[in-house]
Design an enzyme around this catalytic site. Structure first.
Site, PDB file in Angstrom:
ATOM      1  N   ASP A 153     113.817 -90.228  91.140  1.00 27.59           N
ATOM      2  CA  ASP A 153     114.145 -90.048  89.721  1.00 27.59           C
ATOM      3  C   ASP A 153     115.273 -89.018  89.585  1.00 27.59           C
ATOM      4  O   ASP A 153     115.524 -88.488  88.523  1.00 27.59           O
ATOM      5  CB  ASP A 153     112.918 -89.649  88.899  1.00 27.59           C
ATOM      6  CG  ASP A 153     112.205 -88.406  89.425  1.00 27.59           C
ATOM      7  OD1 ASP A 153     112.779 -87.670  90.251  1.00 27.59           O
ATOM      8  OD2 ASP A 153     111.050 -88.166  89.005  1.00 27.59           O
ATOM      9  N   LEU A 189     110.514 -87.393  93.792  1.00 25.42           N
ATOM     10  CA  LEU A 189     110.045 -87.484  92.409  1.00 25.42           C
ATOM     11  C   LEU A 189     109.787 -86.080  91.888  1.00 25.42           C
ATOM     12  O   LEU A 189     109.116 -85.288  92.558  1.00 25.42           O
ATOM     13  CB  LEU A 189     108.749 -88.302  92.319  1.00 25.42           C
ATOM     14  CG  LEU A 189     108.811 -89.776  92.745  1.00 25.42           C
ATOM     15  CD1 LEU A 189     107.409 -90.352  92.851  1.00 25.42           C
ATOM     16  CD2 LEU A 189     109.659 -90.590  91.763  1.00 25.42           C
ATOM     17  N   HIS A 190     110.330 -85.776  90.713  1.00 22.85           N
ATOM     18  CA  HIS A 190     110.073 -84.452  90.153  1.00 22.85           C
ATOM     19  C   HIS A 190     110.101 -84.407  88.633  1.00 22.85           C
ATOM     20  O   HIS A 190     109.683 -83.416  88.044  1.00 22.85           O
ATOM     21  CB  HIS A 190     111.108 -83.444  90.681  1.00 22.85           C
ATOM     22  CG  HIS A 190     112.474 -83.624  90.089  1.00 22.85           C
ATOM     23  ND1 HIS A 190     113.341 -84.595  90.517  1.00 22.85           N
ATOM     24  CD2 HIS A 190     113.110 -82.958  89.087  1.00 22.85           C
ATOM     25  CE1 HIS A 190     114.466 -84.516  89.811  1.00 22.85           C
ATOM     26  NE2 HIS A 190     114.348 -83.535  88.943  1.00 22.85           N
ATOM     27  N   ARG A 191     110.564 -85.460  87.979  1.00 22.85           N
ATOM     28  CA  ARG A 191     110.717 -85.400  86.518  1.00 22.85           C
ATOM     29  C   ARG A 191     109.340 -85.398  85.842  1.00 22.85           C
ATOM     30  O   ARG A 191     108.419 -86.093  86.266  1.00 22.85           O
ATOM     31  CB  ARG A 191     111.567 -86.551  86.014  1.00 22.85           C
ATOM     32  CG  ARG A 191     113.014 -86.440  86.474  1.00 22.85           C
ATOM     33  CD  ARG A 191     113.947 -87.388  85.757  1.00 22.85           C
ATOM     34  NE  ARG A 191     115.295 -87.235  86.268  1.00 22.85           N
ATOM     35  CZ  ARG A 191     116.187 -86.348  85.831  1.00 22.85           C
ATOM     36  NH1 ARG A 191     115.858 -85.522  84.852  1.00 22.85           N
ATOM     37  NH2 ARG A 191     117.389 -86.282  86.365  1.00 22.85           N
TER      38      ARG A 191
END
Length: 373
Positions: free
Chosen positions: A284, A208-210
């Site tokens: 994501d 997850l990074h967005r």
């Protein structure tokens, strides 16, 4: 008569770009009539997110590193433009190739277009239609500036034609991300299952990074709690992006069980090994949507939309909201349910880089409106 390029300049700056550059760099190296110049903008300034990938993919050391580093979208884009323009003026390439949808992509395309240098966009035509995503802005602007649009799927060509892009600019070359995946599987067949053995039984991979998932504390907290609940049933392995780790540390959040492992970012080979042996991927990331579809591994994408709808229609991807309840329910419905054999998606065959080189160097044409022979 199509123009043929003798000097090609590739511009990369973020982890996904490197995976798209690698197969094309290898193909162009075999062409003695082509000079291939690689410019690294330094957009991914963290060594774990950059150098480890360059090494793992056997990419030639960049000819230039602009050392831009982290900044706001406007500042980063402006710094790339300022530092990239002198490189273009010095080397005068026939074409500048940009990859994906990051700030480096649109910045380099703007510089080249204003200097009258042809622009080629690798992974053109993808659309989420979500203008709250900076990547969507980058995609649309880059495609509008590009002379050569290399699309990974037919729906990307449909998007471009609907926006008025001349058909002769569009080339259906296939998915270059799959070139990297197929190449490393051929070179290192032992990857299959290696990470699974390390993880100790069935497990879920998370990335997850967005900003929509990690920048809002309440959203990130909910995701982490949902993943912690899943860890009661399956081991959860989470290679943490530096941006995400900073947000988690700001929450002072810690896993409540050893079944939930927060680990450092991995090389491409190690990450692929981890994914291959997993029961499920929760992400994501755009690239993982494609890789899991190619491999037949269930994937949950924590977003309301995707610029890669083919992964939902023909692949193993499913969109899910960030709420803990939705995440738990969706995971329990799909984990462990691999597609065997995986879907065969058109031109996801490991030959996209060869087709791009044929367009650039030989004047080849890959019309997306024509059926495959």
């Amino acid at each position: 008569m199509p123009q043929r390029a003798a000097t090609i300049m590739s511009v990369v700056g973020a982890r996904p770009n490197f995976m798209k550059l690698a197969p094309l760099a290898h193909v162009l190296t075999r062409r003695r009539d082509v000079q291939h110049i690689v410019v690294h903008t330094g957009q991914h300034y963290d060594a774990e997110m950059s150098e480890v990938f360059l090494t793992g993919l056997d990419i030639p050391h960049p000819d230039y590193n602009l050392l831009v580093g982290s900044a706001s979208h406007a500042q980063q884009t402006a710094m790339i433009m300022q530092r990239f323009e002198p490189v273009c003026l010095e080397r005068r390439p026939d074409v500048v190739l940009v990859y994906g949808d990051v700030n480096s992509t649109v910045a380099a395309a703007l510089v080249a277009a204003k200097l009258g240098i042809r622009v080629g966009h690798v992974e053109a035509g993808l659309r989420s239609r979500d203008w709250s995503m900076p990547e969507e802005v980058n995609r649309v602007v880059t495609d509008r500036l590009s002379d050569l649009l290399f699309i990974p799927s037919r729906d990307a060509g449909d998007n471009l034609r609907a926006e008025g892009t001349p058909a002769e600019r569009i080339h259906f070359v296939g998915n270059i991300m799959i070139d990297s995946l197929a190449a490393i599987l051929a070179q290192q067949p032992q990857l299959n299952g290696k990470a699974g053995e390390r993880a100790g039984g069935p497990y879920v991979v998370v990335t997850l990074h967005r900003p929509s998932n990690v920048d809002d504390p309440a959203t990130l907290q909910g995701l982490l709690e949902g993943l912690a609940d899943l860890a009661e049933e399956r081991r959860v392995v989470f290679p943490v992006h530096p941006r995400t780790r900073a947000r988690i540390e700001a929450l002072h959040w810690q896993p409540r069980t050893e079944q939930f492992a927060l680990i450092d970012p991995l090389s491409y080979a190690d990450m692929l090994s981890l994914v291959i042996a997993s029961d499920l991927v929760i992400t994501d990331s755009g690239g993982l949507q494609e890789e899991t579809s190619f491999l037949g591994i269930p994937c949950l994408t924590v977003r309301p939309n995707t610029e890669r709808p083919i992964t939902c229609v023909e692949g193993t991807n499913r969109l899910v909201g960030p709420g803990a309840d939705a995440l738990r329910q969706a995971a329990r419905e799909v984990w462990g349910r691999r597609r065997t054999p995986p879907a065969r998606i058109e031109r996801w065959d490991g030959k996209a880089a060869e087709r791009i080189a044929a367009v650039l160097c030989d004047g080849a044409r890959f019309d997306p409106t024509e059926p495959l022979q």
